[in-house]
Design an enzyme around this catalytic site. Structure first.
Site, PDB file in Angstrom:
ATOM      1  N   GLY A  68     -19.582  43.068 -48.590  1.00  0.00           N
ATOM      2  CA  GLY A  68     -18.191  43.304 -48.045  1.00  0.00           C
ATOM      3  C   GLY A  68     -17.119  42.292 -48.176  1.00  0.00           C
ATOM      4  N   GLY A 116     -23.299  44.316 -47.970  1.00  0.00           N
ATOM      5  CA  GLY A 116     -22.973  45.802 -48.445  1.00  0.00           C
ATOM      6  C   GLY A 116     -22.983  46.420 -49.791  1.00  0.00           C
ATOM      7  CD  GLU A 139     -25.742  40.204 -44.476  1.00  0.00           C
ATOM      8  OE1 GLU A 139     -25.505  41.000 -45.300  1.00  0.00           O
ATOM      9  OE2 GLU A 139     -27.114  39.697 -44.618  1.00  0.00           O
ATOM     10  CG  ASP A 147     -24.175  44.272 -42.075  1.00  0.00           C
ATOM     11  OD1 ASP A 147     -24.433  43.904 -42.834  1.00  0.00           O
ATOM     12  OD2 ASP A 147     -22.766  44.825 -41.575  1.00  0.00           O
TER      13      ASP A 147
END
Length: 348
Positions: A68, A116, A139, A147
């Site tokens: 992301g 992402g 992350e 995620d």
């Protein structure tokens, strides 16, 4: 500057629809506009009988997608905003949609595929890696938690390989991505364009039969001898103790890597992985990840981690708390606290 319309290039050739993430200078990092455009295109193609296969790929030669847009997340978190929560809500819905898409969804996972990028690829029906692939959920290095369904995927990897990858953020090549269930097939990078072209004319299995090959050897299968017993511990502190005490150089290196990660992120990630094993389908895990992501947005380690890695690039984050021993059970529980009525992600 690219507009919303050209950050995802949409093509139709023969029986296939092609989604090309088109921010090569940013390693095709996902913006909210890109997520919305992919989702809208998938909706349209689901109803189009002429589109029999969907292919997602990245522009340029460096990778499918590095994740992301974490600069935008940094700015939003620093300002106490809500844009990141809105982005994640649509992104995680897209991740679930990819996993349940009724037509063959083919992800060309060449080069860097992180965060992402894993979310828009590794939930697909056909996941193709090359000898250039580097797949990771990094992350914890920016004060965040895996995620986009990453805890779902890694919780189901053999033994404790997923725990190692989630906590360390280490990247893996093609063979290890296959071993961990993050990919299905290997294709040499030099024939990837031919595979993409064949998908316009052939069913996916026939196209893959023409081009699939064995990947270069991996590393993780042999490393399970120390990864499984070390990462099978119940706490981050005990994992670190086992890694240091085992007498294996690679294990000690892993421990040193973990000590550079956000201590809070390490503990929340371990808890999220353990919980993910019992949550059932992807949708339930994504709902947990959304809760954790939103709660993490206000934790100081997220802004600090992105600052150190991406903004200032000094690679010297000042984590708070600074050690795993200082992160209490209440700190971990806070990450899983309900968001309140109307704020939760409900995937049905």
């Amino acid at each position: 500057m690219k507009t919303e319309d050209d950050t995802v290039v949409i093509d139709r050739v023969g029986r296939a629809g092609y989604l090309t993430l088109n921010r090569p200078r940013a390693l095709n990092a996902l913006t909210h506009a890109m997520v919305r455009r992919i989702s809208a295109t998938l909706d349209a193609w689901e109803e189009d009988p002429d589109v029999r296969t969907v292919v997602i790929r990245g522009a340029g030669e460096r990778g499918l997608c590095a994740g992301g847009d974490i600069r935008a997340i940094h700015d939003d978190a620093k300002a106490g905003g809500f844009a990141s929560a809105a982005f994640w809500r649509d992104e995680y819905r897209l991740n679930a949609r990819v996993a349940r898409y009724p037509k063959p969804y083919v992800a060309l996972m060449d080069g860097i595929v992180m965060g992402g990028g894993v979310g828009v690829s590794a939930h697909g029906a056909f996941r193709i890696v090359t000898e250039r692939s580097r797949v990771a959920m990094p992350e914890t290095g920016i004060g965040f938690v895996p995620d986009v369904g990453g805890t779902f995927l890694l919780a189901r990897a053999p033994g404790e390989l997923g725990t190692h990858l989630a906590l360390s953020g280490a990247s893996v090549g093609a063979a290890d991505a296959l071993l961990c269930g993050l990919a299905d097939h290997h294709v040499s990078a030099d024939v990837l364009p031919a595979l993409a072209a064949d998908l316009a004319d052939l069913p996916v299995p026939e196209a893959l039969a023409r081009h699939a090959s064995a990947p270069p050897p991996g590393e993780l299968a042999a490393a399970r001898a120390w990864i499984d017993p070390c990462y099978g511990a119940d706490t981050v502190e005990e994992i670190l103790e086992r890694l240091h005490a085992g007498g294996v150089p690679a294990a000690k290196e892993a421990a040193e890597l973990l000590l550079t990660r956000s201590p809070t992120s390490l503990k929340v990630t371990l808890a999220a992985l353990r919980r993910a094993r019992g949550l059932g389908p992807l949708e339930r895990v994504l709902e947990q990840e959304y809760r954790v992501s939103c709660n993490t947005l206000s934790h100081p380690d997220l802004v600090e981690g992105i600052r150190a890695q991406v903004i200032d690039k000094d690679r010297r984050p000042r984590w708070n708390p600074a050690t795993p021993q200082e992160v209490g059970e209440s700190d971990v529980a806070r990450a899983f606290a309900p968001l309140g009525e109307g704020r939760e992600l409900n995937l049905g």
